[in-house]
Scaffold this motif. Sequence first.
Motif, PDB file in Angstrom:
ATOM      1  N   ILE A  59       0.855  -1.178   0.000  1.00 17.05           N
ATOM      2  CA  ILE A  59       0.000   0.000   0.000  1.00 17.05           C
ATOM      3  C   ILE A  59       0.896   1.234   0.000  1.00 17.05           C
ATOM      4  CG2 ILE A  59      -1.851   1.216   1.213  1.00 17.05           C
ATOM      5  CD1 ILE A  59      -2.631  -1.631   0.340  1.00 17.05           C
ATOM      6  N   TYR A  60       0.578   2.177  -0.884  1.00 15.60           N
ATOM      7  CA  TYR A  60       1.408   3.379  -0.979  1.00 15.60           C
ATOM      8  C   TYR A  60       0.575   4.575  -1.409  1.00 15.60           C
ATOM      9  CZ  TYR A  60       1.465   2.851  -6.106  1.00 15.60           C
ATOM     10  OH  TYR A  60       1.113   2.757  -7.424  1.00 15.60           O
ATOM     11  N   ARG A  61       1.176   5.726  -1.219  1.00  9.78           N
ATOM     12  CA  ARG A  61       0.580   6.959  -1.733  1.00  9.78           C
ATOM     13  C   ARG A  61       1.712   7.858  -2.203  1.00  9.78           C
ATOM     14  NH1 ARG A  61       0.608  10.881   2.438  1.00  9.78           N
ATOM     15  NH2 ARG A  61       1.050   9.923   4.442  1.00  9.78           N
ATOM     16  N   ILE A  62       1.370   8.729  -3.103  1.00  8.33           N
ATOM     17  CA  ILE A  62       2.358   9.622  -3.705  1.00  8.33           C
ATOM     18  C   ILE A  62       2.062  11.046  -3.240  1.00  8.33           C
ATOM     19  CG2 ILE A  62       3.267  10.522  -5.879  1.00  8.33           C
ATOM     20  CD1 ILE A  62       2.221   7.876  -7.165  1.00  8.33           C
ATOM     21  N   GLU A  63       3.101  11.719  -2.776  1.00  8.20           N
ATOM     22  CA  GLU A  63       3.009  13.139  -2.418  1.00  8.20           C
ATOM     23  C   GLU A  63       4.190  13.848  -3.077  1.00  8.20           C
ATOM     24  OE1 GLU A  63       2.660  14.174   1.684  1.00  8.20           O
ATOM     25  OE2 GLU A  63       1.149  12.634   2.065  1.00  8.20           O
ATOM     26  N   GLY A  64       3.902  14.563  -4.123  1.00 11.90           N
ATOM     27  CA  GLY A  64       4.965  15.267  -4.844  1.00 11.90           C
ATOM     28  C   GLY A  64       5.988  14.291  -5.379  1.00 11.90           C
ATOM     29  N   GLU A  65       7.223  14.448  -4.960  1.00 15.46           N
ATOM     30  CA  GLU A  65       8.316  13.583  -5.404  1.00 15.46           C
ATOM     31  C   GLU A  65       8.539  12.386  -4.479  1.00 15.46           C
ATOM     32  OE1 GLU A  65      10.286  13.828  -8.268  1.00 15.46           O
ATOM     33  OE2 GLU A  65       8.656  15.182  -8.792  1.00 15.46           O
ATOM     34  N   TRP A  66       7.655  12.196  -3.512  1.00 15.93           N
ATOM     35  CA  TRP A  66       7.822  11.130  -2.522  1.00 15.93           C
ATOM     36  C   TRP A  66       6.781  10.043  -2.730  1.00 15.93           C
ATOM     37  CZ3 TRP A  66      11.925  11.491   0.761  1.00 15.93           C
ATOM     38  CH2 TRP A  66      12.548  12.734   0.841  1.00 15.93           C
ATOM     39  N   ILE A  67       7.228   8.803  -2.651  1.00 17.82           N
ATOM     40  CA  ILE A  67       6.333   7.643  -2.639  1.00 17.82           C
ATOM     41  C   ILE A  67       6.438   7.046  -1.245  1.00 17.82           C
ATOM     42  CG2 ILE A  67       5.818   5.379  -3.608  1.00 17.82           C
ATOM     43  CD1 ILE A  67       7.399   6.305  -6.129  1.00 17.82           C
ATOM     44  N   TYR A  68       5.334   7.098  -0.520  1.00 17.79           N
ATOM     45  CA  TYR A  68       5.301   6.565   0.836  1.00 17.79           C
ATOM     46  C   TYR A  68       4.698   5.171   0.821  1.00 17.79           C
ATOM     47  CZ  TYR A  68       6.290  11.278   2.452  1.00 17.79           C
ATOM     48  OH  TYR A  68       6.885  12.495   2.670  1.00 17.79           O
ATOM     49  N   ILE A  69       5.486   4.171   1.213  1.00 19.60           N
ATOM     50  CA  ILE A  69       4.959   2.826   1.424  1.00 19.60           C
ATOM     51  C   ILE A  69       4.354   2.865   2.823  1.00 19.60           C
ATOM     52  CG2 ILE A  69       5.474   0.361   1.555  1.00 19.60           C
ATOM     53  CD1 ILE A  69       6.065   1.573  -1.212  1.00 19.60           C
ATOM     54  N   THR A  70       3.023   2.749   2.890  1.00 18.36           N
ATOM     55  CA  THR A  70       2.349   2.923   4.178  1.00 18.36           C
ATOM     56  C   THR A  70       2.005   1.604   4.868  1.00 18.36           C
ATOM     57  OG1 THR A  70       0.184   3.095   3.122  1.00 18.36           O
ATOM     58  CG2 THR A  70       1.394   5.155   3.510  1.00 18.36           C
ATOM     59  N   ASP A  71       1.951   0.515   4.102  1.00 17.13           N
ATOM     60  CA  ASP A  71       1.652  -0.780   4.715  1.00 17.13           C
ATOM     61  C   ASP A  71       2.037  -1.889   3.755  1.00 17.13           C
ATOM     62  OD1 ASP A  71       0.791  -2.587   6.628  1.00 17.13           O
ATOM     63  OD2 ASP A  71      -1.307  -2.007   6.551  1.00 17.13           O
ATOM     64  N   ILE A  72       2.350  -3.019   4.310  1.00 17.51           N
ATOM     65  CA  ILE A  72       2.567  -4.243   3.548  1.00 17.51           C
ATOM     66  C   ILE A  72       1.626  -5.248   4.185  1.00 17.51           C
ATOM     67  CG2 ILE A  72       4.212  -6.040   2.908  1.00 17.51           C
ATOM     68  CD1 ILE A  72       6.373  -3.761   3.152  1.00 17.51           C
ATOM     69  N   PHE A  73       0.612  -5.619   3.432  1.00 13.69           N
ATOM     70  CA  PHE A  73      -0.536  -6.314   3.979  1.00 13.69           C
ATOM     71  C   PHE A  73      -0.681  -7.685   3.336  1.00 13.69           C
ATOM     72  CE2 PHE A  73      -5.105  -7.197   3.991  1.00 13.69           C
ATOM     73  CZ  PHE A  73      -5.410  -6.982   5.321  1.00 13.69           C
ATOM     74  N   ASP A  74      -0.747  -8.717   4.143  1.00 16.73           N
ATOM     75  CA  ASP A  74      -0.984 -10.067   3.623  1.00 16.73           C
ATOM     76  C   ASP A  74      -2.427 -10.131   3.149  1.00 16.73           C
ATOM     77  OD1 ASP A  74      -1.509 -12.800   3.229  1.00 16.73           O
ATOM     78  OD2 ASP A  74      -0.101 -13.381   4.797  1.00 16.73           O
ATOM     79  N   SER A  75      -2.621 -10.303   1.859  1.00 19.85           N
ATOM     80  CA  SER A  75      -3.969 -10.242   1.283  1.00 19.85           C
ATOM     81  C   SER A  75      -4.845 -11.415   1.702  1.00 19.85           C
ATOM     82  CB  SER A  75      -3.892 -10.150  -0.246  1.00 19.85           C
ATOM     83  OG  SER A  75      -3.272 -11.301  -0.768  1.00 19.85           O
ATOM     84  N   ARG A  76      -4.287 -12.368   2.413  1.00 24.63           N
ATOM     85  CA  ARG A  76      -5.095 -13.474   2.940  1.00 24.63           C
ATOM     86  C   ARG A  76      -5.766 -13.089   4.254  1.00 24.63           C
ATOM     87  NH1 ARG A  76      -0.131 -17.498   2.220  1.00 24.63           N
ATOM     88  NH2 ARG A  76       0.795 -15.605   3.032  1.00 24.63           N
TER      89      ARG A  76
END
Length: 99
Positions: free
Chosen positions: A74-91
């Motif tokens: 899971i990520y979001r983009i703010e300007g020149e930054w890509i923030y990885i906000t979570d790594i989620f087991d889809s199970r």
Amino acid sequence: MKLVYTEQALLSLEETLTFLSAKVSPRKLLEIRNKILDAADSLLIQPLQGQEEPFLKHLQLGHRRIISRHYKIIYRIEGEWIYITDIFDSRQDPDTMNS
């Protein structure tokens, strides 16, 4: 662009790897970790490759997701930054991701 892992993302990755360590060999664990991190790194080349994350749409922060095996990055983009906000087991139950 620059890639930044939030504290939550790092904690989620650590918890996932700790859980898996009892089930897979150290070599396999390293392979899983590297595939997740490589997928995240691919965002530097194509930051908009991920789909919008519907379970986080209510936050109105433009969260997106890419998939690596069973894991949502899971990520979001703010300007020149890509923030990885979570790594989620889809199970897991996606409702646990809503915070």
